[in-house]
Design a protein around this motif. Structure first.
Motif, mmCIF file in Angstrom:
data_model
loop_
_atom_site.group_PDB
_atom_site.id
_atom_site.type_symbol
_atom_site.label_atom_id
_atom_site.label_comp_id
_atom_site.label_asym_id
_atom_site.label_seq_id
_atom_site.Cartn_x
_atom_site.Cartn_y
_atom_site.Cartn_z
ATOM 1 N N SER A 64 -33.149 16.583 -53.260
ATOM 2 C CA SER A 64 -33.162 16.132 -51.867
ATOM 3 C C SER A 64 -32.635 14.707 -51.753
ATOM 4 C CB SER A 64 -34.599 16.147 -51.359
ATOM 5 O OG SER A 64 -35.300 15.053 -51.941
ATOM 6 N N PRO A 65 -32.428 14.239 -50.523
ATOM 7 C CA PRO A 65 -32.095 12.820 -50.339
ATOM 8 C C PRO A 65 -33.163 11.898 -50.928
ATOM 9 C CG PRO A 65 -31.640 14.040 -48.334
ATOM 10 C CD PRO A 65 -32.329 15.001 -49.258
ATOM 11 N N PHE A 66 -34.421 12.323 -50.883
ATOM 12 C CA PHE A 66 -35.484 11.515 -51.507
ATOM 13 C C PHE A 66 -35.223 11.384 -53.001
ATOM 14 C CE2 PHE A 66 -39.495 10.839 -53.652
ATOM 15 C CZ PHE A 66 -40.204 9.983 -52.820
ATOM 16 N N ARG A 68 -37.383 20.701 -55.671
ATOM 17 C CA ARG A 68 -36.980 20.423 -54.295
ATOM 18 C C ARG A 68 -36.821 18.921 -54.085
ATOM 19 N NH1 ARG A 68 -38.945 23.152 -48.776
ATOM 20 N NH2 ARG A 68 -37.724 24.789 -49.739
ATOM 21 N N ILE A 69 -37.718 18.154 -54.681
ATOM 22 C CA ILE A 69 -37.644 16.697 -54.541
ATOM 23 C C ILE A 69 -36.367 16.162 -55.194
ATOM 24 C CG2 ILE A 69 -38.690 14.524 -55.297
ATOM 25 C CD1 ILE A 69 -41.439 15.932 -54.888
ATOM 26 N N GLY A 81 -34.265 13.262 -44.791
ATOM 27 C CA GLY A 81 -34.588 13.825 -46.100
ATOM 28 C C GLY A 81 -35.167 12.817 -47.075
ATOM 29 N N GLU A 82 -35.256 11.558 -46.662
ATOM 30 C CA GLU A 82 -35.879 10.564 -47.523
ATOM 31 C C GLU A 82 -37.391 10.547 -47.335
ATOM 32 O OE1 GLU A 82 -33.822 6.936 -46.719
ATOM 33 O OE2 GLU A 82 -32.032 7.561 -47.795
ATOM 34 N N PHE A 142 -24.627 3.317 -58.750
ATOM 35 C CA PHE A 142 -25.723 4.130 -59.277
ATOM 36 C C PHE A 142 -25.091 4.993 -60.354
ATOM 37 C CE2 PHE A 142 -26.903 3.726 -54.623
ATOM 38 C CZ PHE A 142 -27.671 2.604 -54.831
ATOM 39 N N ARG A 186 -32.412 11.749 -54.571
ATOM 40 C CA ARG A 186 -31.205 10.942 -54.772
ATOM 41 C C ARG A 186 -31.565 9.469 -54.732
ATOM 42 N NH1 ARG A 186 -27.534 13.503 -50.800
ATOM 43 N NH2 ARG A 186 -28.427 12.114 -49.253
ATOM 44 N N MET A 187 -32.431 9.113 -53.789
ATOM 45 C CA MET A 187 -32.785 7.703 -53.629
ATOM 46 C C MET A 187 -33.611 7.196 -54.807
ATOM 47 S SD MET A 187 -32.195 5.050 -52.016
ATOM 48 C CE MET A 187 -31.176 5.852 -50.781
ATOM 49 N N GLN A 202 -44.798 6.059 -53.367
ATOM 50 C CA GLN A 202 -44.992 7.500 -53.164
ATOM 51 C C GLN A 202 -44.871 8.271 -54.475
ATOM 52 O OE1 GLN A 202 -43.131 9.444 -49.598
ATOM 53 N NE2 GLN A 202 -42.330 7.387 -49.245
ATOM 54 N N LEU A 210 -47.673 10.469 -56.270
ATOM 55 C CA LEU A 210 -47.420 11.891 -56.483
ATOM 56 C C LEU A 210 -47.654 12.271 -57.951
ATOM 57 C CD1 LEU A 210 -46.428 13.821 -54.300
ATOM 58 C CD2 LEU A 210 -44.120 13.585 -55.212
ATOM 59 N N GLU A 232 -33.506 8.221 -57.834
ATOM 60 C CA GLU A 232 -32.602 8.061 -58.983
ATOM 61 C C GLU A 232 -31.716 6.827 -58.799
ATOM 62 O OE1 GLU A 232 -31.164 11.389 -61.336
ATOM 63 O OE2 GLU A 232 -31.680 12.689 -59.643
ATOM 64 N N ALA A 233 -31.360 6.557 -57.548
ATOM 65 C CA ALA A 233 -30.585 5.342 -57.263
ATOM 66 C C ALA A 233 -31.421 4.114 -57.611
ATOM 67 C CB ALA A 233 -30.159 5.314 -55.797
ATOM 68 N N TYR A 293 -31.008 12.582 -68.010
ATOM 69 C CA TYR A 293 -30.194 12.260 -66.835
ATOM 70 C C TYR A 293 -28.880 11.572 -67.184
ATOM 71 C CZ TYR A 293 -32.191 7.573 -67.259
ATOM 72 O OH TYR A 293 -32.561 6.343 -67.710
ATOM 73 N N ARG A 338 -33.772 3.965 -59.851
ATOM 74 C CA ARG A 338 -33.799 3.881 -61.315
ATOM 75 C C ARG A 338 -32.516 3.219 -61.826
ATOM 76 N NH1 ARG A 338 -32.856 9.413 -63.558
ATOM 77 N NH2 ARG A 338 -30.796 8.798 -62.875
ATOM 78 N N PHE A 357 -40.639 4.185 -51.713
ATOM 79 C CA PHE A 357 -40.301 5.292 -52.612
ATOM 80 C C PHE A 357 -41.099 5.196 -53.909
ATOM 81 C CE2 PHE A 357 -36.570 5.006 -49.883
ATOM 82 C CZ PHE A 357 -36.346 6.336 -49.566
ATOM 83 N N ALA A 378 -41.736 22.392 -56.638
ATOM 84 C CA ALA A 378 -41.841 21.232 -55.751
ATOM 85 C C ALA A 378 -41.024 20.069 -56.314
ATOM 86 C CB ALA A 378 -43.298 20.820 -55.582
ATOM 87 N N LEU A 432 -39.268 16.878 -46.201
ATOM 88 C CA LEU A 432 -38.694 17.653 -47.294
ATOM 89 C C LEU A 432 -39.323 19.037 -47.370
ATOM 90 C CD1 LEU A 432 -36.676 16.538 -49.176
ATOM 91 C CD2 LEU A 432 -38.445 16.106 -50.842
#
Ligand code: ADP
Ligand code: MG
Lengths: 295, 252
Positions: A156-158, A152-153, B107-108, B89, A160-161, A185, A189, A163-164, A292, A166, A182, A149, B113
């Protein structure tokens, strides 16, 4: 010896869940959560209390995860207003408050006496090695699921966001993306994962007292992800394993070093782990699996 | 999208960093802001985009005051800025930097997801084509998969520009977009800005490189010590004596 190894593996697998949660929060999103043990504690007490009155573990684990996530929500809101270093302090305070609450709400938690006689998981298998191995297998399955899981996160675009966020939160805002949702969440999680870890812990150890949920646990998890490589899923696994080897290995020193008391030995162990961490950050700052910054 | 700034003021202690600045960026126009270092240009951008709170004054988008909107809300309403010091970034690749800027990605959402992976894949493919085209145009294709933190200063400025363009904004505020970018590419980017402008996208550009800027803009505003000291068509403004003294130090 087998029983010992299985016991170690179970504890390691529980810590992997904690590390996966913290890795999402800090490694990927940059949230300096110093109160991870608070979520672990909430999950443990929820599972213990529900387990005692005969509620099946899948339900009590989910409840523990949900309650931990719920507790993370206000903390997430707070995090939006604070700089990283202040959030670290606030989250540390949060976990101490959780510990004080479970210490003082005796009607529910029995205070410092704690909760005893928490039923074993998969108790129909008895109390021998078979049962321990079954619990380990279950934990490994949960770890694999959590790892997948997470992957997959991350991809994903999630992912990516976060990490952006961060890397540069202001720039994220400038693009019309709101970091707030974000961050909340991710915090929830990671808390849910810690909550599940707490459930496994309570049932495995069989009793829980507030003293088991001190900030040292949070810092163990931090050490694990730093050793493994911040922001790496594989690092959460590898780092936890190395940490456990250090923790357990230093236990054997007891037999080697004469004339030290139990208390002194505990300090020595902590010193050794601290030294290992310093050496790691000096000679392999990116962790075992690379972090990273080294992609 | 019309941007109107009225009496915008920012004070740090006794220092009036932005002092009673008013002007309009007409819909689909290209407007420039110049001025010596420390004149308050970047601060002005932060006030307009909501990254800093103004002590006084008002910002309107399409004649509606937006003073109460957050930076995120202002960006979502179609006004996007870049930063003078690039805020790439750094651990994401150049490609990921631009992908992240794409608006409205399903996907955000965590639920999508796990429950609609197919749709996300389709979207990613579509967005990826746009990003590839943008990278091609910005001459960044060869570093598409390099972490943005490893780029040169000029390349980072291009990543900032690319990200802003990917958002689909109607008004883009560029803070020294040409700094560190090689001269040949500056001309090409200026050309592309003209093309985008022809499609109705407005630009407000802070720049030090007067050459490229003056050929691009219809109106030039000059700031000095927080104040607007001249406004008008570039040729006139640059001939202005006060401007030459403040900005060019009387030389040239
Ligand atoms: N946080 C701050 N506190 C005090 N002074 C500041 C702050 N930020 C910027 N300044 C000052 O505001 C002035 C304008 O800065 P800036 O807007 O960056 O100018 P420009 O972009 O025109 O070079 C400078 O003199 C700068 O030193
Ligand atoms: Mg500036």
């Amino acid at each position: 010896m087998e029983a010992y190894l299985v016991a170690m593996a179970i504890i390691t697998a529980i810590y992997v869940l904690l590390a996966l949660g913290l890795n999402l929060q800090y490694g990927l999103t940059g949230l300096t959560n110093f109160g991870h043990v608070g979520f672990f504690c909430i999950g443990a007490y929820t599972a213990a209390l529900m387990g005692q009155i005969g509620i099946p573990w899948p339900i009590s684990f989910l409840a523990g995860a949900a309650l931990a996530a719920l507790a993370a929500w206000p903390l997430g809101l707070v995090s939006l207003k604070l700089r990283d270093d202040y959030f670290a302090i606030v989250s540390l305070g949060f976990s101490e408050i959780v510990r004080i609450v479970v210490t003082s709400e005796q009607w529910l938690t029995k205070g410092v006496q704690g909760i005893t006689g928490i039923p074993k998981l998969l108790g129909f298998l008895g109390t021998g090695l078979t049962q321990s191995l079954a619990v380990l297998a279950l934990l490994i399955a949960v770890n694999v699921l959590a790892g997948l899981a997470n992957r997959r996160i991350v991809r994903s675009p999630f992912g990516r966001m976060i990490e952006a966020i961060r890397d540069n939160e202001e720039a994220v805002k400038a693009l019309g993306k709101d970091p707030a949702g974000f961050k909340i969440q991710v915090l929830m999680l990671g808390a849910a994962l810690a909550g599940v870890a707490g459930g496994f812990y309570a049932h495995y150890i069989g009793y829980i007292v507030p003293e088991q949920f001190i900030p040292l646990i949070t810092f163990y998890v931090w050490m694990a992800i730093i050793i493994g490589g911040v922001g790496r899923i594989s690092g959460a696994f590898a780092g936890t394993l190395i940490l456990m080897i250090f923790l357990e290995g230093s236990r054997f020193l007891r037999g080697v070093i004469p004339f030290v008391s139990e208390v002194e030995m505990a300090s020595i162990r902590l010193g050794i782990i601290g030294l290992a961490l310093v050496l790691f950050t000096l000679y392999r700052p990116q962790g075992l699996m690379g972090d990273y910054t080294k992609r | 999208m019309i941007l109107t700034i009225e009496g915008l003021t920012k004070v740090y202690g006794a220092l009036r960093v932005v002092d009673d600045v008013s002007f309009t960026v007409p819909s689909g126009d290209i407007v420039g802001v110049i001025g010596p270092n420390g004149a308050g240009k970047s601060t002005l951008f932060s006030l307009v985009t909501g990254f800093l709170d103004a002590a006084k004054g008002q910002v309107n988008l399409d004649r509606k005051p937006i003073g109460s909107l957050s930076p995120v809300e202002r960006a979502r309403s179609g006004m996007v800025r870049t930063f003078q010091v690039p805020r790439e970034f750094s651990h994401l690749t150049v490609w990921q930097n631009l992908m992240a800027a794409t608006p409205k990605q399903s996907g955000e959402s965590l639920t999508n997801l796990f429950f609609r992976p197919g749709r996300i894949r389709e979207e990613e493919d579509m967005n990826s084509q746009k990003v590839d085209a943008m990278l091609d145009f910005l001459r960044l294709s060869h570093v598409a998969h390099t972490p943005a933190g490893r780029l040169s200063g000029g390349q980072k400025k291009l990543v900032e520009l690319g990200r802003a363009l990917m958002t689909g904004a109607r008004l883009i505020l560029l803070d020294e977009p040409f700094a560190g970018v090689n001269p040949v590419l500056i001309e090409e980017i200026a050309e592309r800005i003209r093309e985008l402008n022809a499609q109705g996208i407005g630009f407000l550009i802070i720049e030090h490189d007067l050459g490229a800027l003056t050929r691009l803009v219809s109106t030039l505003h000059v700031m000095d010590r927080g104040r607007l000291i001249a406004s008008g068509v570039p040729a006139e403004v640059l001939a202005n004596k006060q401007v030459r003294e403040a900005y060019l130090g009387g030389t040239s």
